[in-house]
Design an enzyme around this catalytic site. Structure first.
Site, PDB file in Angstrom:
ATOM      1  N   CYS A 118       0.813  -1.207   0.000  1.00  0.00           N
ATOM      2  CA  CYS A 118       0.000   0.000   0.000  1.00  0.00           C
ATOM      3  C   CYS A 118       0.856   1.272   0.000  1.00  0.00           C
ATOM      4  O   CYS A 118       1.579   1.526  -0.963  1.00  0.00           O
ATOM      5  CB  CYS A 118      -0.972  -0.044   1.179  1.00  0.00           C
ATOM      6  N   HIS A 119       0.802   2.083   1.059  1.00  0.00           N
ATOM      7  CA  HIS A 119       1.586   3.318   1.151  1.00  0.00           C
ATOM      8  C   HIS A 119       2.976   3.069   1.754  1.00  0.00           C
ATOM      9  O   HIS A 119       3.781   3.993   1.852  1.00  0.00           O
ATOM     10  CB  HIS A 119       0.855   4.356   2.006  1.00  0.00           C
TER      11      HIS A 119
END
Length: 180
Positions: free
Chosen positions: A112-113
């Site tokens: 994800c991030h």
């Protein structure tokens, strides 16, 4: 035969704002394969996880990044969440810890991030990687080749885009960590 992580010690680097499912599911996957897991964070005590934008559970920190030594671990996992990697990339000890895994050639999983911390550690140049779509420009500007795929492995780095990719991500990091 399922991958075994018996005798392996895995670090999960996370801070307040970690996306709970991206911490819990990979941790359960590697623990179920036999690994010992430690939560490394920025401060002692506990971290606050989130389910998207809603606060969820807290998790006890085992060791802080300023005291953690990558040499004592076999692999590293960087869960996402928006705030979590932003806090991590702003901390020199966390960035040092991440960079040490790459310098040693140890396997790393990121979702994800989470790649924001990899960008700060300057370890994505020349690598193929995936992430949450909004990181595409950041990763490209840092020298990576960004792709929109469920799970990507480039050398010792395994990456995935979001919680929907967790089954593939968990299976791949368990496999990658077992063969390191």
């Amino acid at each position: 035969m399922a991958a075994t992580l018996q005798g392996k010690r895995i670090a999960f680097l996370a801070a307040d704002g970690v996306e709970e499912v991206e911490y819990v599911q990979p941790r359960e996957a590697v623990e179920n394969a036999g690994a010992t897991v430690e939560l490394v964070s920025l401060k002692p005590g506990s971290i606050q996880s989130f389910n998207h934008l809603d606060q969820s559970k807290t998790y006890d920190v085992d060791v802080t990044a300023d005291k953690a030594d990558a040499a004592g671990y076999d692999a590293l996992v960087l869960p996402g969440g928006v705030a979590n990697p932003d806090f991590l990339r702003s901390d020199p000890d966390a960035v040092r810890f991440v960079k040490a895994f790459f310098e040693a050639g140890k396997p790393v999983g990121v979702i994800c991030h989470g790649p924001w911390t990899l960008i700060e550690a300057d370890v994505v140049r020349g690598r193929k990687i995936t992430s949450w779509p909004s990181l595409r420009t950041d990763l490209t500007n840092a020298g990576a080749t960004w792709v929109d795929e469920e799970c990507v492995t480039d050398g010792n780095l395994t990456s995935s885009r979001n919680p929907d990719d967790l089954p593939a991500f968990c299976a791949q990091i368990t496999k990658s960590f077992a063969t390191s």
